[in-house]
Write a protein that holds these residues in place. Structure first.
Motif, PDB file in Angstrom:
ATOM      1  N   LEU A   1       0.847  -1.034  -0.046  1.00  0.00           N
ATOM      2  CA  LEU A   1       0.025  -0.147  -0.218  1.00  0.00           C
ATOM      3  C   LEU A   1       0.985   1.051   0.066  1.00  0.00           C
ATOM      4  CD1 LEU A   1      -3.060  -0.799   2.314  1.00  0.00           C
ATOM      5  CD2 LEU A   1      -3.201  -0.433  -0.174  1.00  0.00           C
ATOM      6  N   MET A   2       1.825   1.190   0.669  1.00  0.00           N
ATOM      7  CA  MET A   2       2.937   2.502   0.795  1.00  0.00           C
ATOM      8  C   MET A   2       3.205   2.794  -0.797  1.00  0.00           C
ATOM      9  SD  MET A   2       4.252   5.002   2.242  1.00  0.00           S
ATOM     10  CE  MET A   2       4.069   4.528   3.708  1.00  0.00           C
ATOM     11  N   HIS A   3       3.662   1.709  -1.511  1.00  0.00           N
ATOM     12  CA  HIS A   3       3.813   2.052  -2.953  1.00  0.00           C
ATOM     13  C   HIS A   3       2.491   2.487  -3.764  1.00  0.00           C
ATOM     14  CE1 HIS A   3       7.095  -0.727  -1.756  1.00  0.00           C
ATOM     15  NE2 HIS A   3       7.707  -0.129  -2.703  1.00  0.00           N
ATOM     16  N   ALA A   4       1.549   1.769  -3.533  1.00  0.00           N
ATOM     17  CA  ALA A   4       0.228   2.246  -4.337  1.00  0.00           C
ATOM     18  C   ALA A   4      -0.285   3.590  -3.819  1.00  0.00           C
ATOM     19  CB  ALA A   4      -1.018   1.304  -4.002  1.00  0.00           C
ATOM     20  N   VAL A   5      -0.379   3.765  -2.533  1.00  0.00           N
ATOM     21  CA  VAL A   5      -1.018   5.046  -1.979  1.00  0.00           C
ATOM     22  C   VAL A   5       0.043   6.291  -2.213  1.00  0.00           C
ATOM     23  CG1 VAL A   5      -1.677   6.345   0.057  1.00  0.00           C
ATOM     24  CG2 VAL A   5      -2.414   4.028  -0.090  1.00  0.00           C
ATOM     25  N   GLY A   6       1.463   5.867  -2.433  1.00  0.00           N
ATOM     26  CA  GLY A   6       2.253   6.798  -2.733  1.00  0.00           C
ATOM     27  C   GLY A   6       2.064   7.245  -4.065  1.00  0.00           C
ATOM     28  N   ARG A   7       1.716   6.340  -5.143  1.00  0.00           N
ATOM     29  CA  ARG A   7       1.491   6.631  -6.397  1.00  0.00           C
ATOM     30  C   ARG A   7       0.251   7.472  -6.370  1.00  0.00           C
ATOM     31  NH1 ARG A   7       3.615   7.162 -11.289  1.00  0.00           N
ATOM     32  NH2 ARG A   7       4.702   5.012 -11.197  1.00  0.00           N
ATOM     33  N   LEU A   8      -0.861   7.160  -5.737  1.00  0.00           N
ATOM     34  CA  LEU A   8      -2.238   7.906  -5.797  1.00  0.00           C
ATOM     35  C   LEU A   8      -2.152   9.382  -5.269  1.00  0.00           C
ATOM     36  CD1 LEU A   8      -4.138   5.067  -4.590  1.00  0.00           C
ATOM     37  CD2 LEU A   8      -4.478   6.175  -6.954  1.00  0.00           C
ATOM     38  N   ALA A   9      -1.114   9.234  -4.005  1.00  0.00           N
ATOM     39  CA  ALA A   9      -1.156  10.533  -3.325  1.00  0.00           C
ATOM     40  C   ALA A   9      -0.239  11.662  -4.117  1.00  0.00           C
ATOM     41  CB  ALA A   9      -0.794  10.616  -1.629  1.00  0.00           C
ATOM     42  N   LEU A  10       0.722  11.362  -4.723  1.00  0.00           N
ATOM     43  CA  LEU A  10       1.972  12.166  -5.334  1.00  0.00           C
ATOM     44  C   LEU A  10       1.490  12.375  -6.781  1.00  0.00           C
ATOM     45  CD1 LEU A  10       5.076  10.734  -3.808  1.00  0.00           C
ATOM     46  CD2 LEU A  10       3.740  12.609  -2.975  1.00  0.00           C
ATOM     47  N   HIS A  11       0.562  11.808  -7.314  1.00  0.00           N
ATOM     48  CA  HIS A  11       0.139  11.926  -8.647  1.00  0.00           C
ATOM     49  C   HIS A  11      -0.552  13.422  -8.865  1.00  0.00           C
ATOM     50  CE1 HIS A  11      -1.232  11.148 -12.586  1.00  0.00           C
ATOM     51  NE2 HIS A  11      -2.696  11.320 -12.547  1.00  0.00           N
ATOM     52  N   PRO A  12      -0.088  14.334  -9.818  1.00  0.00           N
ATOM     53  CA  PRO A  12       0.654  13.768 -10.958  1.00  0.00           C
ATOM     54  C   PRO A  12       2.154  14.287 -10.969  1.00  0.00           C
ATOM     55  CG  PRO A  12      -0.515  15.883 -11.472  1.00  0.00           C
ATOM     56  CD  PRO A  12      -0.982  15.486  -9.945  1.00  0.00           C
ATOM     57  N   HIS A  13       2.334  14.656  -9.680  1.00  0.00           N
ATOM     58  CA  HIS A  13       3.650  15.553  -9.761  1.00  0.00           C
ATOM     59  C   HIS A  13       5.055  14.558  -9.495  1.00  0.00           C
ATOM     60  CE1 HIS A  13       1.389  19.069  -8.834  1.00  0.00           C
ATOM     61  NE2 HIS A  13       0.492  18.500  -7.758  1.00  0.00           N
ATOM     62  N   VAL A  14       4.794  13.637  -8.938  1.00  0.00           N
ATOM     63  CA  VAL A  14       5.967  12.503  -8.969  1.00  0.00           C
ATOM     64  C   VAL A  14       5.708  11.422  -9.824  1.00  0.00           C
ATOM     65  CG1 VAL A  14       7.341  11.036  -7.369  1.00  0.00           C
ATOM     66  CG2 VAL A  14       6.405  13.042  -6.650  1.00  0.00           C
ATOM     67  N   PRO A  15       6.457  11.325 -10.939  1.00  0.00           N
ATOM     68  CA  PRO A  15       6.192  10.245 -11.983  1.00  0.00           C
ATOM     69  C   PRO A  15       6.717   8.877 -11.623  1.00  0.00           C
ATOM     70  CG  PRO A  15       7.961  11.702 -12.619  1.00  0.00           C
ATOM     71  CD  PRO A  15       7.569  12.330 -11.332  1.00  0.00           C
ATOM     72  N   ASN A  16       7.622   8.714 -10.768  1.00  0.00           N
ATOM     73  CA  ASN A  16       8.464   7.367 -10.610  1.00  0.00           C
ATOM     74  C   ASN A  16       7.977   6.941  -9.072  1.00  0.00           C
ATOM     75  OD1 ASN A  16       9.518   7.228 -13.171  1.00  0.00           O
ATOM     76  ND2 ASN A  16      10.537   9.190 -12.854  1.00  0.00           N
ATOM     77  N   ILE A  17       7.580   5.859  -8.952  1.00  0.00           N
ATOM     78  CA  ILE A  17       7.664   5.209  -7.760  1.00  0.00           C
ATOM     79  C   ILE A  17       8.678   3.739  -7.765  1.00  0.00           C
ATOM     80  CG2 ILE A  17       6.029   4.070  -5.999  1.00  0.00           C
ATOM     81  CD1 ILE A  17       5.535   6.849  -6.438  1.00  0.00           C
ATOM     82  N   GLN A  18       9.443   3.758  -6.876  1.00  0.00           N
ATOM     83  CA  GLN A  18      10.663   2.739  -6.731  1.00  0.00           C
ATOM     84  C   GLN A  18      10.406   1.613  -5.549  1.00  0.00           C
ATOM     85  OE1 GLN A  18      15.136   2.837  -5.348  1.00  0.00           O
ATOM     86  NE2 GLN A  18      14.747   4.487  -7.071  1.00  0.00           N
ATOM     87  N   ALA A  19      10.675   0.558  -5.930  1.00  0.00           N
ATOM     88  CA  ALA A  19      10.482  -0.614  -5.271  1.00  0.00           C
ATOM     89  C   ALA A  19      11.773  -1.184  -5.009  1.00  0.00           C
ATOM     90  CB  ALA A  19       9.494  -1.941  -5.809  1.00  0.00           C
ATOM     91  N   SER A  20      12.115  -1.489  -3.503  1.00  0.00           N
ATOM     92  CA  SER A  20      13.611  -1.765  -3.201  1.00  0.00           C
ATOM     93  C   SER A  20      13.427  -3.473  -3.183  1.00  0.00           C
ATOM     94  CB  SER A  20      13.625  -1.268  -1.765  1.00  0.00           C
ATOM     95  OG  SER A  20      14.598  -1.927  -1.182  1.00  0.00           O
ATOM     96  N   TRP A  21      14.128  -4.074  -3.960  1.00  0.00           N
ATOM     97  CA  TRP A  21      14.293  -5.419  -4.221  1.00  0.00           C
ATOM     98  C   TRP A  21      15.255  -5.784  -2.773  1.00  0.00           C
ATOM     99  CZ3 TRP A  21      19.338  -7.071  -3.870  1.00  0.00           C
ATOM    100  CH2 TRP A  21      20.145  -6.275  -4.480  1.00  0.00           C
ATOM    101  N   VAL A  22      15.868  -5.019  -2.345  1.00  0.00           N
ATOM    102  CA  VAL A  22      16.606  -5.630  -1.103  1.00  0.00           C
ATOM    103  C   VAL A  22      15.698  -5.614   0.030  1.00  0.00           C
ATOM    104  CG1 VAL A  22      18.337  -4.914   0.788  1.00  0.00           C
ATOM    105  CG2 VAL A  22      18.957  -4.079  -1.849  1.00  0.00           C
ATOM    106  N   LYS A  23      14.669  -4.851   0.067  1.00  0.00           N
ATOM    107  CA  LYS A  23      13.731  -4.999   1.284  1.00  0.00           C
ATOM    108  C   LYS A  23      12.472  -5.886   0.894  1.00  0.00           C
ATOM    109  CE  LYS A  23      15.332  -0.683   3.528  1.00  0.00           C
ATOM    110  NZ  LYS A  23      16.599  -0.879   2.656  1.00  0.00           N
ATOM    111  N   MET A  24      12.258  -5.926  -0.201  1.00  0.00           N
ATOM    112  CA  MET A  24      11.030  -6.512  -0.740  1.00  0.00           C
ATOM    113  C   MET A  24      11.007  -7.815  -1.130  1.00  0.00           C
ATOM    114  SD  MET A  24       8.292  -4.512  -0.050  1.00  0.00           S
ATOM    115  CE  MET A  24       7.000  -5.399  -0.841  1.00  0.00           C
TER     116      MET A  24
END
Length: 837
Positions: A716-739
């Motif tokens: 949800l942090m990735h999904a809500v980050g995308r929703l809450a920051l749209h359209p200003h931040v175009p890129n949402i990154q996922a950490s393979w080290v942690k996920m």
């Protein structure tokens, strides 16, 4: 006890006969109830009495949805009947027994612990102690048993049994011991997380000859309400409720609910209202009494929801209406109470608990999602300092998520434990396409349109479960598809953490080495400049276009040190992009030179600094920072560094490190600040969620933090980050080290479009206990993305294309030479006023 606590103001009830006031009558007749946080007035509550059940269901359900969304909770418990002796003779009860029918008046401590131990093996978290009320006042056998064990009362014995169960099994006690005075409430508060007493009814009539409570002194309404009042004064999270069908009228049920509401408004301590239906039992005086109809049960639940409003927890036991679970949900409940996989319901032994899988399926058929909680409800978990004895804080923290529900699943950030399959199903390519409705649907539509959400709206998205969770992920992924398509980018880079020596005391950090008790495994190091150069050259040969450099705040470092590091990199590889220095390092560097931030950042840029990692953000809320990083930059200082960096032409990422002590409202505030920053400066290249890796973190090891976010929360942090920051931040990154690999695949179906860097030498997460490796090579990353049906593309730090020759080097790279540690460098002391010209 004042009659105020027995019934509503009779003058009001006389003015509001069954039809109620004109306003209330019209409101109820048309089904128009207030759907904000203001529940019905007393007058409007009495106006419900003659209203058909079907008129109450829609508004009651809407209120429940407003307060609890799709979640219907339960507590996984064991039932410990410490004694079934009781001085009362309730005419419907089979729990209470006489001494001749029992092998012993009380369970021994060893027996209670053994029951609890079986519960712990079944992953229960609650030990529910139920017992008769003050049996020593009626039975010599009870007095003699207590004397033989060295106790002066049943409550004294209960205190010690609770201690033993918690200390030996970890199960958290909840106690229902009957009437209590203030001293006993305080004693039990120290050994239990919550307490309870059913009011059952505020009707004194039921205590008269012929009534269900005749001959039961502990069922006098005034006495039970006094215990509830004292519990409020003592700050005890309390469970209560009413029993319907024992001879009371609808008006008396409303009397009871309003009496409880007045107490809760005064003290805020009532966790839940149970609406329990009477069931006749053979061998009791009421064996031939007709039970209440399902319609009466449903009507009462709906009335309770309308009286108490959206936020209250309204419960109905699932084993007492097993064929009507959907109807109970439709009426407005949001909780099933305690359900045991180990022990029977000793109060209703004829009604077995439903299997949890069956309960989950029935809840799902009703359009809701079953979620687990502790005996302590989420709202009280989030305010533990006020409501819970300190000895339980660590156990509660490490058993709960950011909402205050039970931690779901075994997955933790950085571990090798696979994600829960249900979360993967909700976000996979073949997942259903749920359509969010009501409040959640409205929030998602506004987010997809690029409109700013409020704090409460963002927090609401984080509370999504089940199909709501899927709808949030789907909405975020639709934005991802529109903005980024199916291309997933990554950068070939190398982490160079030039020192792990740090004079700061961040409570979450297992990487930094300093003086004192915060030190953990590993030795301190401070890389010489030639070692930094060696690693830069090696990274360039392996196709890296970026070195990401951060470290501890070494006591000998000054602003000169950071400039020197940049210059050192550029000396050997002028083309290398330097992505370096957290806002804390920038702030500290400027402070050591007595230089304004803008001037210092310009100097760093001249020395070769290219972009900033937006780390040291953790949670951008000073309430949280005061606990986890009190000596670090404040929220305002972090924002000042970032604004200034963007103003001088240095772009940055923005991060959040989440899942330790904070709640969803803090996540929402953090996202709003990032949106504000980006709307103002446009300098943020990507948002990077960093789930808290707990294993070696000092704050976790000291028992003062959760074990990171659940997998649902991390997605949800990735999904809500995308929703809450749209359209200003175009890129949402996922950490393979942690996920992990399965985790990042789910993130890429929930709004993420970037996998960050290959890293080569990741040390910070590994210091905290992460185990996903130090590098994911470009070929491996490309193969992973293609297996997901995505288009991989190597990028630069600024999301530009990378020349094919460099990409080829990355694909053909040999394994990196592992660095030698510890390595130390010597520092030259410089004065603040040394010229930088």
């Amino acid at each position: 006890m004042s009659s105020l606590f027995l019934t509503p103001d009779r003058s009001k009830s006389k003015k509001a006969p069954l039809g109620g006031s004109k306003q209330a009558s019209a409101c109820v007749a048309w089904g128009h109830f207030p759907l904000d946080h203001a529940p019905l007035s007393d007058e409007a509550a009495y106006a419900l009495i003659d209203r058909p059940t079907d008129q109450l269901l829609a508004p009651a359900g809407a209120l429940r949805d407003k307060g609890h969304g799709e979640a219907v909770s339960f507590s996984k418990k064991v039932f410990i009947p410490l004694t079934q002796l009781c001085r009362d003779v309730c005419h419907y009860c089979t729990f209470a027994q006489t001494p001749r029918k029992m092998p012993a008046p009380y369970l021994s401590i060893e027996q209670a612990v053994e029951i609890a131990r079986r519960g712990a093996q079944a992953q229960c978290k609650e030990a529910l102690f139920t017992l008769g009320d003050k049996p020593e006042l009626r039975y010599a056998a009870a007095r003699e048993a207590l004397d033989a064990m060295g106790y002066d009362s049943t409550i004294s014995y209960l205190v010690d049994v609770c201690k033993a169960v918690f200390e030996e099994t970890g199960l958290i006690p909840h106690v229902n011991p009957g009437l209590l005075g203030r001293e006993d409430l305080d004693r039990l508060r120290a050994v239990s997380i919550s307490q309870g007493i059913m009011l059952e009814s505020a009707s004194e009539r039921l205590c008269e000859p012929g009534g269900a409570h005749y001959g039961s002194p502990d069922k006098l309404p005034a006495a039970r309400l006094e215990t509830l009042r004292l519990a409020g004064e003592a700050g005890v999270p309390f469970t209560t409720g009413i029993l319907i069908g024992i001879g009371e009228t609808r008006r008396e049920r409303i009397d009871s609910l309003l009496a409880l509401r007045r107490l809760h408004r005064r003290h805020g301590h009532i966790q839940e209202i149970i609406i329990q239906n009477f069931r006749p039992k053979p061998g009791t005086q009421m064996a031939k009494t007709e039970p209440p109809s399902l319609e009466e049960h449903v009507w009462t639940i709906a009335a309770a929801r309308l009286i108490f409003g959206a936020e209250m927890n309204i419960q109905a036991p699932p084993n007492l209406q097993p064929e009507a679970l959907k109807q109970l949900i439709d009426a407005g409940i949001n909780d099933w109470g305690g359900v045991s996989p180990v022990t029977p319901d000793h109060v209703n032994p004829e009604a077995p608990w439903p299997h949890l899988n069956a309960l989950a399926e029935a809840t799902k058929r009703a359009g809701k999602t079953l979620v687990e909680r502790l005996a302590l409800y989420p709202g009280y978990v989030r305010r533990m300092q006020q409501w819970v004895d300190p000895k339980f804080h660590t156990r509660v923290l490490q058993a709960t998520d950011g909402q205050g529900l039970a931690y779901a699943g075994e997955w933790t950030a950085g571990s090798q434990v696979p994600p829960p399959s249900n979360a993967l199903l909700w976000t996979g390519k073949t997942a259903r396409s749920p359509q969010a409705v009501g409040e959640l649907g409205s929030i998602l539509r506004r987010a997809q349109a690029g409109r700013a959400l409020g704090e409460a709206e963002i927090a609401r998205l984080f509370r999504a479960h089940g199909s709501e969770f899927a709808a949030v992920c789907k909405a975020a992924d639709e934005i991802r598809a529109a903005v980024n398509g199916d291309t997933v980018r990554f950068v070939v880079n190398r982490n160079i953490n030039y020192t792990n020596i740090c004079s700061y005391r961040c409570q979450f950090c297992a990487f930094a080495k300093g003086r004192g008790a915060e030190d953990l495994r590993g030795k301190p190091y401070d890389l010489p400049l030639d070692e930094i150069q060696r690693r830069v050259l090696e990274a360039w040969e392996r196709g890296a276009t970026e070195v990401c450099m951060q470290g501890g705040i070494h006591p000998s470092y000054t602003g000169h040190t950071y400039m020197e590091i940049c210059e050192t990199v550029k000396q050997v590889v002028p083309e290398m992009h330097i992505h370096a220095f957290s806002p804390l390092e920038i702030w500290q560097g400027a402070q050591t030179l007595g230089m304004p931030l803008k001037e210092y950042l310009q100097r760093l840029k001249q020395s070769g600094l290219s972009t900033l990692p937006g780390t040291a953000a953790e949670i951008l809320d000073d309430e949280i920072r005061a606990v986890i990083c009190a000596d670090k930059v404040s929220t305002g200082q972090w924002m000042e560094v970032m604004r200034t960096a963007h103003a001088v032409g240095l772009k940055s990422t923005a991060t959040i490190m989440f899942g330790h002590i904070e709640g969803y409202e803090h996540w929402a505030r953090h996202l709003l600040l990032i949106r504000e920053l980006q709307a103002e400066t446009g300098g943020v290249t990507e948002f990077v969620p960093l789930p808290f890796v707990h294993m070696e973190s000092p704050i976790y090891r000291k028992g003062r933090a959760r074990r990171g976010p659940t997998f649902r929360e991390a997605l949800l942090m990735h999904a809500v980050g995308r929703l809450a920051l749209h359209p200003h931040v175009p890129n949402i990154q996922a950490s393979w080290v942690k996920m992990g690999e399965a985790g990042v695949e789910a993130c890429l179906n929930a709004g993420a479009n970037d996998l960050g860097g290959t890293l080569m030498n990741e040390t910070i997460s590994r210091s905290a206990g992460a185990s996903h490796g130090q590098e994911m090579t470009a070929p491996r990353m490309e193969a992973l993305l293609r297996s997901m049906g995505r288009v991989p593309r190597q990028r630069s730090t600024l999301y530009e294309d990378v020349p094919e020759a460099i990409q080829l080097r990355a694909r053909e790279a040999r394994a990196p030479i592992q660095p030698l540690q510890p390595l130390m460098r010597k520092h030259v002391k410089r004065e603040k006023d040394v010229s930088l010209a």
